[in-house]
Design an enzyme around this catalytic site. Structure first.
Site, mmCIF file in Angstrom:
data_model
loop_
_atom_site.group_PDB
_atom_site.id
_atom_site.type_symbol
_atom_site.label_atom_id
_atom_site.label_comp_id
_atom_site.label_asym_id
_atom_site.label_seq_id
_atom_site.Cartn_x
_atom_site.Cartn_y
_atom_site.Cartn_z
ATOM 1 N N ASP A 286 3.446 2.331 -4.903
ATOM 2 C CA ASP A 286 3.274 1.947 -6.279
ATOM 3 C C ASP A 286 3.850 3.629 -6.813
ATOM 4 O O ASP A 286 4.638 4.123 -7.838
ATOM 5 C CB ASP A 286 2.117 1.909 -6.739
ATOM 6 C CG ASP A 286 0.618 3.037 -5.892
ATOM 7 O OD1 ASP A 286 0.986 3.276 -4.904
ATOM 8 O OD2 ASP A 286 -0.433 3.034 -7.151
ATOM 9 N N GLY B 264 -17.004 3.346 -4.399
ATOM 10 C CA GLY B 264 -16.052 4.380 -3.214
ATOM 11 C C GLY B 264 -15.667 3.088 -2.699
ATOM 12 O O GLY B 264 -15.719 3.891 -1.026
ATOM 13 N N ASP C 88 -4.351 -0.600 -10.982
ATOM 14 C CA ASP C 88 -5.823 -0.648 -10.615
ATOM 15 C C ASP C 88 -6.276 -1.764 -12.281
ATOM 16 O O ASP C 88 -6.468 -2.794 -12.329
ATOM 17 C CB ASP C 88 -6.807 0.077 -10.424
ATOM 18 C CG ASP C 88 -6.352 1.098 -9.215
ATOM 19 O OD1 ASP C 88 -6.076 0.227 -8.380
ATOM 20 O OD2 ASP C 88 -7.359 2.298 -8.974
ATOM 21 N N SER D 206 -11.960 -0.368 -6.919
ATOM 22 C CA SER D 206 -11.758 0.305 -7.916
ATOM 23 C C SER D 206 -12.718 0.022 -8.707
ATOM 24 O O SER D 206 -12.468 -0.334 -10.906
ATOM 25 C CB SER D 206 -10.546 -0.792 -8.378
ATOM 26 O OG SER D 206 -9.362 0.035 -7.984
ATOM 27 N N SER D 207 -14.135 0.342 -8.687
ATOM 28 C CA SER D 207 -15.149 -0.150 -9.735
ATOM 29 C C SER D 207 -14.910 1.186 -10.371
ATOM 30 O O SER D 207 -15.927 0.505 -12.168
ATOM 31 C CB SER D 207 -16.559 0.512 -8.735
ATOM 32 O OG SER D 207 -16.801 1.533 -8.699
ATOM 33 N N GLY E 289 -13.119 1.280 -2.353
ATOM 34 C CA GLY E 289 -11.415 0.764 -2.966
ATOM 35 C C GLY E 289 -11.725 -0.779 -3.495
ATOM 36 O O GLY E 289 -10.616 -0.848 -3.269
ATOM 37 N N TYR F 97 -3.839 12.021 1.042
ATOM 38 C CA TYR F 97 -3.007 11.524 -0.369
ATOM 39 C C TYR F 97 -2.455 12.273 -0.852
ATOM 40 O O TYR F 97 -1.062 11.284 -0.762
ATOM 41 C CB TYR F 97 -4.003 10.880 -0.930
ATOM 42 C CG TYR F 97 -3.762 10.095 -2.706
ATOM 43 C CD1 TYR F 97 -3.242 8.527 -1.765
ATOM 44 C CD2 TYR F 97 -3.220 10.756 -2.939
ATOM 45 C CE1 TYR F 97 -2.624 7.700 -3.288
ATOM 46 C CE2 TYR F 97 -3.112 9.909 -4.392
ATOM 47 C CZ TYR F 97 -2.103 8.460 -4.529
ATOM 48 O OH TYR F 97 -1.684 7.746 -5.435
ATOM 49 N N GLU G 239 0.980 -1.272 -0.117
ATOM 50 C CA GLU G 239 -0.366 0.066 -0.344
ATOM 51 C C GLU G 239 1.282 1.074 0.114
ATOM 52 O O GLU G 239 1.714 1.674 0.952
ATOM 53 C CB GLU G 239 -0.797 -0.524 1.515
ATOM 54 C CG GLU G 239 -2.139 0.272 1.263
ATOM 55 C CD GLU G 239 -3.380 -0.382 0.296
ATOM 56 O OE1 GLU G 239 -3.099 -0.485 -1.264
ATOM 57 O OE2 GLU G 239 -3.413 -1.498 0.531
ATOM 58 N N HIS G 240 0.158 2.428 -1.008
ATOM 59 C CA HIS G 240 1.047 3.985 -0.634
ATOM 60 C C HIS G 240 2.025 3.571 -1.420
ATOM 61 O O HIS G 240 3.172 4.146 -0.953
ATOM 62 C CB HIS G 240 0.512 4.001 0.177
ATOM 63 C CG HIS G 240 -0.155 4.884 0.528
ATOM 64 N ND1 HIS G 240 -1.049 5.912 0.039
ATOM 65 C CD2 HIS G 240 -1.443 4.542 1.346
ATOM 66 C CE1 HIS G 240 -2.217 6.317 0.079
ATOM 67 N NE2 HIS G 240 -2.367 4.787 1.355
#
Length: 544
Positions: A63, A191, A244, A195-196, A193, A297, A60-61
């Site tokens: 990339d 919404g 994603d 990745s819709s 997380g 973010y 996580e965080h």
């Protein structure tokens, strides 16, 4: 490599279902979509495009620091049924017209037609002494997308853009997209997380390619589709690094996908142990990213990039004053990584050397503490600029001119501890997966997931009380490990659970988390569900 494979096109549903996983009744959903399409449009669809959502199992965080991550596609997905129509002979604008509907009742029908619009192109004469000249001669496709209020059809339009601009040269009067009807269905909660939005863009891109007969294009590999989808999503104001979309397109059944961004985007499947099932639990906390980005973010991105520059200077790595160097690049230069070469997970160096280099940099993170800093509470803007070796103007131009952040203290030390240790956890997780299956292997994977969540909470400050409660409940309910997935500050956690424990685990989670107690049926299944790593995007073609 997996990214060089073509997009799967199925004509047999049994073959398709066999690759999607085992926890959902996929056949029922597909049949219902076909029946609904026929009711609305008076004929059956010719294609169904499928694009799954994704979870990030670990990584996580990191990339945007260009370190590798381990996401996988989930069984839940976006399905888009579509069929071309014959254009009206007396209606030129009908070429490319789209009628889009959604099975969810809250989404209204949308109709749109792409336009060719000319714009000015500045070019200079043959001689450098000749002045520049404005010449209106370039045509591009245009579709209205209102990025201030993201309607569902905006993601459909975004997918259309990429197909139009890559496969229909505007100057070619014979290249005309077909008019088409489409019906969208999805069981990915928005919404959360998962990745819709990326799945919607990937799915719509595939639907337009299929209806226009472009799927067999020789250059349309999975990797190429990822590139197009990343560009398409920018049309709705989302800047993505590609994780994603790559997970949605390239994933393979039963595997997590090791995605690395350096020296270029690449993806390698890594099998999970057969007994391993992933359970997704939505905290039902929605972070308003547009509002909170400047202290969440966006701030983390700036803290991570600035920390990389400061550590690079401390370690004697050469930098250009205008270079936004990442931690992965610092690691590579420190280890004298060979440019232009790839060697598995290590990029231009062997994996063992990459691990050693990451650890070396991790050992130096204390240098990111300020003069009077204790316990990682951060440094002031003035001290951060001083540590960077840049003037205030140069610093602002490089790190703050393109993004809005808000903070009194910048926690460079803690962010670096997370990023570098998380990069090592990703490599270790992938290595453990290759040991096969045993209770010890599952326990080791779970331990890494727990450590990842602790680091996300303690060092990166991207968890929230509800996610902490969920992950702790998951461990108490029998998970080997549990961690937040996605950016955090709300959204979902993912837990590693043994196959024979899934049902009891789900029951304990529902009973133990207050926000689940009043949920039933589809509302519950969207918030709490098991999934196996699923296959990536595909297209089903009806041959009857």
């Amino acid at each position: 490599m997996a990214a060089e494979l073509p997009i799967p096109i199925y004509t047999n549903l049994n073959d398709l279902y066999a690759n999607l996983g085992t926890t959902l009744n996929h056949a029922e959903r597909w049949n219902t979509l076909v029946e609904e399409f026929e009711k609305r449009y008076g004929r059956k669809p010719e294609y169904i495009a499928r694009a799954p959502g994704r979870i990030n199992v670990i990584g996580e965080h990191i990339d945007y620091a260009l370190f590798g991550v381990l996401p996988t596609a989930v069984e839940r997905d976006i399905l888009i049924a579509c069929a071309p129509r014959s254009p009206a002979k007396d209606k030129e604008e009908a070429y490319g017209e789209v009628v889009a509907n959604n099975t969810h009742p809250k989404y209204t029908e949308s109709q749109f037609v792409p336009e060719k619009k000319a714009h000015s192109s500045m070019f200079k004469g043959i001689s450098d002494s000749e002045p520049g000249e404005d010449v209106v001669h370039v045509e591009q496709w245009h579709l209205d997308i209102d990025t201030s209020q993201l309607r569902w059809e905006s993601y459909i339009k975004a997918g259309y853009y990429g197909v139009l601009n890559n496969f229909f040269a505007p100057a070619d009067t014979d290249a005309k997209p077909v008019p088409m009807d489409m019906l969208v269905s999805g069981n990915l909660p928005s919404g959360s997380g998962l990745s819709s939005s990326a799945a919607m863009v990937v799915g719509s891109t595939l639907a337009f390619l299929a209806a226009n007969g472009k799927l067999e294009d020789a250059n349309l590999t999975k990797g190429r589709l990822v590139e197009i989808a990343v560009e398409n999503e920018k049309r709705v104001g989302v800047n993505s690094g590609g994780m994603d979309q790559a997970a949605s397109v390239i994933s393979q059944p039963g595997s997590v996908l090791y995605i690395t961004f350096y020296p270029k985007l690449s993806a390698t499947p890594t099998s999970l142990p057969p007994r391993a099932v992933l359970v997704v639990a939505n905290s039902l906390v929605v972070a308003d990213k547009a509002v909170s980005a400047k202290w969440c973010y966006n701030l983390r991105v700036v803290e991570t990039l600035v920390g990389a520059r400061i550590l690079a200077r401390h370690l004697g790595v050469k930098l250009d004053d205008k270079e936004k160097v990442t931690y992965r690049e610092v690691v590579g230069r420190l280890a004298e990584e060979k440019k232009g070469e790839e060697a598995g997970k290590g990029g231009g160096m062997e994996e063992s050397r990459l691990k050693e280099a990451i650890q070396l940099v991790l050992n130096e993170v204390d240098h990111l503490k300020g003069r009077d800093e204790k316990d990682g509470e951060g440094v002031s803007m003035e001290e951060m600029i001083e540590l960077s070796g840049l003037t205030a103007d140069a610093f602002n131009e490089l790190y703050l001119s393109w993004v809005e952040v808000e903070a009194d203290n910048f926690k460079l030390y803690r962010r670096a501890k997370h990023v570098l240790s998380e990069a090592l956890r990703v490599l270790e997780f992938s290595d453990i997966c290759q040991k096969g299956e045993s209770e010890t292997v599952l326990q080791e994977l779970g331990t890494l997931m727990n450590e990842s969540h602790k680091s996300c909470n303690d060092e990166f400050d991207c968890s929230c009380p509800e996610l902490n409660e969920l992950t702790e409940l998951a461990r108490q309910s029998g998970a080997y490990g549990s961690r937040l997935t996605g950016a955090g500050w709300g959204g979902c956690c993912v837990s590693l659970v043994a196959e024979d424990e899934v049902e009891s685990f789900l029951q304990k989670m529902k009973a133990g988390y207050g926000r689940f107690k009043d949920l039933e049926g589809e509302a519950l299944s969207e918030a709490l569900f098991a999934t196996r790593p699923s296959s990536g995007a595909c297209v089903f073609k009806y041959t009857e």
